[in-house]
Design a protein around this motif. Structure first.
Motif, PDB file in Angstrom:
ATOM      1  N   VAL A   1      10.719  -9.218  15.690  1.00 33.95           N
ATOM      2  CA  VAL A   1      10.589 -10.248  16.827  1.00 33.95           C
ATOM      3  C   VAL A   1      11.543 -10.056  18.175  1.00 33.95           C
ATOM      4  O   VAL A   1      12.699 -10.029  17.981  1.00 33.95           O
ATOM      5  N   PRO A   2      11.057 -10.014  19.199  1.00 33.83           N
ATOM      6  CA  PRO A   2      11.897 -10.003  20.200  1.00 33.83           C
ATOM      7  C   PRO A   2      12.939 -10.793  20.203  1.00 33.83           C
ATOM      8  O   PRO A   2      12.792 -12.111  20.135  1.00 33.83           O
ATOM      9  N   LYS A   3      14.117 -10.355  20.711  1.00 33.44           N
ATOM     10  CA  LYS A   3      15.499 -11.356  20.874  1.00 33.44           C
ATOM     11  C   LYS A   3      16.068 -11.720  19.353  1.00 33.44           C
ATOM     12  O   LYS A   3      16.923 -12.536  19.650  1.00 33.44           O
ATOM     13  N   GLN A   4      15.251 -11.414  18.553  1.00 31.27           N
ATOM     14  CA  GLN A   4      16.199 -11.830  17.216  1.00 31.27           C
ATOM     15  C   GLN A   4      16.785 -10.909  16.347  1.00 31.27           C
ATOM     16  O   GLN A   4      17.029 -10.850  15.168  1.00 31.27           O
ATOM     17  N   GLY A   5      17.097  -9.619  17.013  1.00 31.85           N
ATOM     18  CA  GLY A   5      17.729  -8.504  16.417  1.00 31.85           C
ATOM     19  C   GLY A   5      17.039  -7.496  15.565  1.00 31.85           C
ATOM     20  O   GLY A   5      16.027  -7.805  15.289  1.00 31.85           O
ATOM     21  N   THR A   6      17.704  -6.473  15.252  1.00 37.08           N
ATOM     22  CA  THR A   6      16.918  -5.349  14.270  1.00 37.08           C
ATOM     23  C   THR A   6      17.160  -5.908  12.896  1.00 37.08           C
ATOM     24  O   THR A   6      17.943  -6.341  12.574  1.00 37.08           O
ATOM     25  N   MET A   7      15.912  -5.221  12.172  1.00 42.66           N
ATOM     26  CA  MET A   7      15.955  -5.213  10.818  1.00 42.66           C
ATOM     27  C   MET A   7      16.012  -3.845  10.171  1.00 42.66           C
ATOM     28  O   MET A   7      15.272  -2.926  10.724  1.00 42.66           O
ATOM     29  N   HIS A   8      16.332  -3.679   8.995  1.00 45.22           N
ATOM     30  CA  HIS A   8      16.129  -2.316   8.375  1.00 45.22           C
ATOM     31  C   HIS A   8      15.089  -2.398   7.534  1.00 45.22           C
ATOM     32  O   HIS A   8      14.814  -3.263   6.868  1.00 45.22           O
ATOM     33  N   PHE A   9      14.307  -1.474   7.663  1.00 45.93           N
ATOM     34  CA  PHE A   9      12.859  -1.402   6.867  1.00 45.93           C
ATOM     35  C   PHE A   9      12.965   0.033   6.012  1.00 45.93           C
ATOM     36  O   PHE A   9      13.337   1.017   6.617  1.00 45.93           O
ATOM     37  N   ILE A  10      12.165   0.033   4.940  1.00 45.80           N
ATOM     38  CA  ILE A  10      12.372   1.327   4.134  1.00 45.80           C
ATOM     39  C   ILE A  10      10.542   1.457   3.513  1.00 45.80           C
ATOM     40  O   ILE A  10      10.644   0.745   2.732  1.00 45.80           O
ATOM     41  N   ASN A  11      10.048   2.355   3.979  1.00 46.22           N
ATOM     42  CA  ASN A  11       8.770   2.760   3.357  1.00 46.22           C
ATOM     43  C   ASN A  11       9.013   3.668   2.176  1.00 46.22           C
ATOM     44  O   ASN A  11      10.295   4.519   2.432  1.00 46.22           O
ATOM     45  N   LEU A  12       8.358   3.896   1.190  1.00 45.10           N
ATOM     46  CA  LEU A  12       8.495   4.701   0.157  1.00 45.10           C
ATOM     47  C   LEU A  12       7.240   5.749   0.215  1.00 45.10           C
ATOM     48  O   LEU A  12       6.186   5.211   0.164  1.00 45.10           O
ATOM     49  N   ILE A  13       7.516   7.078   0.355  1.00 46.18           N
ATOM     50  CA  ILE A  13       6.269   7.902   0.356  1.00 46.18           C
ATOM     51  C   ILE A  13       6.805   8.839  -0.910  1.00 46.18           C
ATOM     52  O   ILE A  13       7.651   9.232  -1.459  1.00 46.18           O
ATOM     53  N   ALA A  14       5.663   8.966  -1.762  1.00 41.16           N
ATOM     54  CA  ALA A  14       5.613   9.527  -2.988  1.00 41.16           C
ATOM     55  C   ALA A  14       4.673  10.913  -2.898  1.00 41.16           C
ATOM     56  O   ALA A  14       3.406  10.686  -2.339  1.00 41.16           O
ATOM     57  N   ARG A  15       5.147  12.164  -3.223  1.00 42.44           N
ATOM     58  CA  ARG A  15       4.229  13.337  -3.587  1.00 42.44           C
ATOM     59  C   ARG A  15       4.368  13.869  -4.813  1.00 42.44           C
ATOM     60  O   ARG A  15       5.466  13.671  -5.387  1.00 42.44           O
ATOM     61  N   PHE A  16       3.504  14.711  -5.326  1.00 46.98           N
ATOM     62  CA  PHE A  16       3.553  15.414  -6.530  1.00 46.98           C
ATOM     63  C   PHE A  16       3.466  16.670  -6.229  1.00 46.98           C
ATOM     64  O   PHE A  16       2.917  17.453  -5.739  1.00 46.98           O
ATOM     65  N   PRO A  17       4.762  17.202  -7.066  1.00 41.92           N
ATOM     66  CA  PRO A  17       5.006  18.652  -6.954  1.00 41.92           C
ATOM     67  C   PRO A  17       4.160  19.471  -8.115  1.00 41.92           C
ATOM     68  O   PRO A  17       4.464  19.393  -9.324  1.00 41.92           O
ATOM     69  N   ALA A  18       2.849  19.889  -7.805  1.00 41.17           N
ATOM     70  CA  ALA A  18       1.958  20.473  -8.648  1.00 41.17           C
ATOM     71  C   ALA A  18       2.395  21.696  -9.495  1.00 41.17           C
ATOM     72  O   ALA A  18       2.331  21.770 -10.354  1.00 41.17           O
ATOM     73  N   ASP A  19       3.202  22.568  -8.717  1.00 38.05           N
ATOM     74  CA  ASP A  19       3.707  23.641  -9.786  1.00 38.05           C
ATOM     75  C   ASP A  19       4.986  23.555  -9.893  1.00 38.05           C
ATOM     76  O   ASP A  19       5.860  24.409 -10.328  1.00 38.05           O
ATOM     77  N   LYS A  20       5.707  22.106 -10.068  1.00 40.92           N
ATOM     78  CA  LYS A  20       6.735  21.839 -10.605  1.00 40.92           C
ATOM     79  C   LYS A  20       8.033  22.428  -9.752  1.00 40.92           C
ATOM     80  O   LYS A  20       9.092  22.288 -10.279  1.00 40.92           O
ATOM     81  N   SER A  21       7.678  23.059  -8.660  1.00 41.41           N
ATOM     82  CA  SER A  21       8.909  23.491  -7.611  1.00 41.41           C
ATOM     83  C   SER A  21       9.202  22.095  -6.779  1.00 41.41           C
ATOM     84  O   SER A  21       8.388  21.601  -6.228  1.00 41.41           O
ATOM     85  N   HIS A  22      10.450  21.811  -6.670  1.00 41.00           N
ATOM     86  CA  HIS A  22      10.870  20.899  -5.800  1.00 41.00           C
ATOM     87  C   HIS A  22      11.622  21.407  -4.704  1.00 41.00           C
ATOM     88  O   HIS A  22      12.245  22.220  -4.630  1.00 41.00           O
ATOM     89  N   PRO A  23      11.678  20.613  -3.481  1.00 38.98           N
ATOM     90  CA  PRO A  23      10.718  19.503  -3.330  1.00 38.98           C
ATOM     91  C   PRO A  23       9.292  19.960  -3.064  1.00 38.98           C
ATOM     92  O   PRO A  23       8.911  20.898  -2.997  1.00 38.98           O
ATOM     93  N   ALA A  24       8.357  18.922  -3.491  1.00 33.72           N
ATOM     94  CA  ALA A  24       7.089  19.109  -3.382  1.00 33.72           C
ATOM     95  C   ALA A  24       6.466  19.664  -1.765  1.00 33.72           C
ATOM     96  O   ALA A  24       7.208  19.106  -0.819  1.00 33.72           O
ATOM     97  N   ALA A  25       5.627  20.473  -1.721  1.00 33.04           N
ATOM     98  CA  ALA A  25       5.153  20.732  -0.510  1.00 33.04           C
ATOM     99  C   ALA A  25       4.636  19.563   0.324  1.00 33.04           C
ATOM    100  O   ALA A  25       4.131  18.536  -0.188  1.00 33.04           O
ATOM    101  N   HIS A  26       4.997  19.571   1.733  1.00 33.67           N
ATOM    102  CA  HIS A  26       4.512  18.388   2.489  1.00 33.67           C
ATOM    103  C   HIS A  26       3.068  18.709   3.271  1.00 33.67           C
ATOM    104  O   HIS A  26       2.671  17.947   3.946  1.00 33.67           O
ATOM    105  N   ASP A  27       2.608  19.958   3.176  1.00 34.09           N
ATOM    106  CA  ASP A  27       1.399  20.268   3.758  1.00 34.09           C
ATOM    107  C   ASP A  27       0.055  20.229   2.761  1.00 34.09           C
ATOM    108  O   ASP A  27      -0.864  20.560   3.377  1.00 34.09           O
ATOM    109  N   ALA A  28       0.265  19.933   1.831  1.00 30.37           N
ATOM    110  CA  ALA A  28      -0.738  19.993   0.560  1.00 30.37           C
ATOM    111  C   ALA A  28      -1.664  18.809   0.492  1.00 30.37           C
ATOM    112  O   ALA A  28      -2.855  18.573   0.095  1.00 30.37           O
ATOM    113  N   GLN A  29      -1.080  17.603   1.208  1.00 33.40           N
ATOM    114  CA  GLN A  29      -1.845  16.479   0.896  1.00 33.40           C
ATOM    115  C   GLN A  29      -2.815  16.320   2.082  1.00 33.40           C
ATOM    116  O   GLN A  29      -2.809  16.578   3.092  1.00 33.40           O
TER     117      GLN A  29
END
Ligand code: ZN
Length: 312
Positions: A85-113
């Motif tokens: 909301v303008p003029k009422q200051g910034t807030m901190h937001f957090i989305n959570l993104i989940a990916r599945f490491p199919a071949d059990k190697s971490h981190p999961a690929a980011h280009d497979a989804q």
């Protein structure tokens, strides 16, 4: 398309490459349990009201993260500052993104989804009433955690799917335009901008957002902006599972977390929402209004659709 390969050993299910069909256990959708989903919803609602920027939402995040990791998913917090909301200051937001490491190697690929499944996990800040958002914020979040549990049984399918738990869906004062805000859809707008700016948006075929899918009297009202091929696929699933009568279109437009995905990331996206819910944004949006059957219906049809679109 499948190519024969002399001398190739059979691939493990987790080794399927992006773009090829994923190996999926038969009738996987039947493993989605509405009762399990409802337990996850209760774990959110038990926290109480969960508006953006509060300790309660941080606890919700902890519980979501724990559940996802137990199912074998990697969780990436996507943090950012924003002034809803303008003029009422910034807030901190957090989305959570989940990916599945199919071949059990971490981190999961980011280009497979290739498909996004999303839900907002914040609840609307209401000063005059105790709003716990059992259906609005709770139902779709619990359902997404149950979906994560079931998808983990099909690693090749799971690795094609990006789960996103959006912060800041609810407006502090009033929704602005989906593309610019600044109020409402804060998390999905940021996520969509990141997809666009990083170039990742191109890898996604479609997105599905769930919102308010737990009403005992389930009446799914797809927004008018639903891409026709996505609504057709969903209705086909509803037909196959014998619940076509519960799925239709809204009379008017619905702005929700699917809107930035369509408008900013240019990913065909659909909001599976039941907007015929009298307790919406009231203190009466509580657990007793929900049914495991309704959540199970939406969960199974969505899984049916994913298996058909991405499987073989
Ligand atoms: Zn709401």
């Amino acid at each position: 398309m499948l190519l024969a390969c002399a001398g190739c050993s059979p691939k493990a299910t987790g080794d399927a490459k992006p773009g090829s069909a994923a190996e999926i256990p038969p009738r996987l959708w039947e493993k989605f349990s509405g009762e399990n989903a409802l337990k996850e919803v209760r774990r959110q609602v038990d926290i109480g009201p969960r508006p953006s920027g509060t300790a309660a939402l941080a606890e919700a995040r902890t519980r979501i993260t724990e559940s996802l990791r137990q199912s074998g998913w990697e969780v990436e917090p996507q943090e950012f500052e924003h002034a809803p909301v303008p003029k009422q200051g910034t807030m901190h937001f957090i989305n959570l993104i989940a990916r599945f490491p199919a071949d059990k190697s971490h981190p999961a690929a980011h280009d497979a989804q290739t498909v996004i499944l999303g839900s907002h996990y914040d609840t609307k800040r209401m000063d005059s009433v105790r709003f716990v958002g059992a259906n609005d914020g709770g139902s779709s979040t619990g359902a997404l955690l149950e979906l994560a549990r079931v998808l983990a049984k099909a690693p090749a399918l799971a690795s094609r799917i990006e789960l996103v738990f959006f912060d800041g869906e609810e407006a502090i004062v009033q929704f602005g335009p989906a593309e610019t805000g600044p109020d409402g859809l804060v998390g999905s707008r940021h996520y969509a901008q990141q997809l666009r700016d990083s170039g990742r948006a191109k890898q996604f075929k479609f997105g599905i957002v769930w919102d308010m899918i737990g009403d005992a009297d389930l009446t799914v009202t797809l927004p008018r902006d639903t891409p026709p091929d996505l609504s057709a696929k969903l209705f086909e699933g509803a037909e196959a599972l014998g619940v076509r009568g519960k799925f239709g279109f809204s009379a008017g437009d619905i702005t929700d977390d699917h809107s930035p995905l369509i408008l900013i990331a240019k990913i065909p996206s659909m909001d599976v929402i039941d907007f015929e819910y009298p307790p919406w944004h009231t203190s009466a949006d509580t657990m007793d209004k929900l049914s495991a059957t309704s959540i199970e219906t939406v969960g199974r049809i969505t899984l049916w659709m994913l298996a058909k679109e991405l499987g073989k």
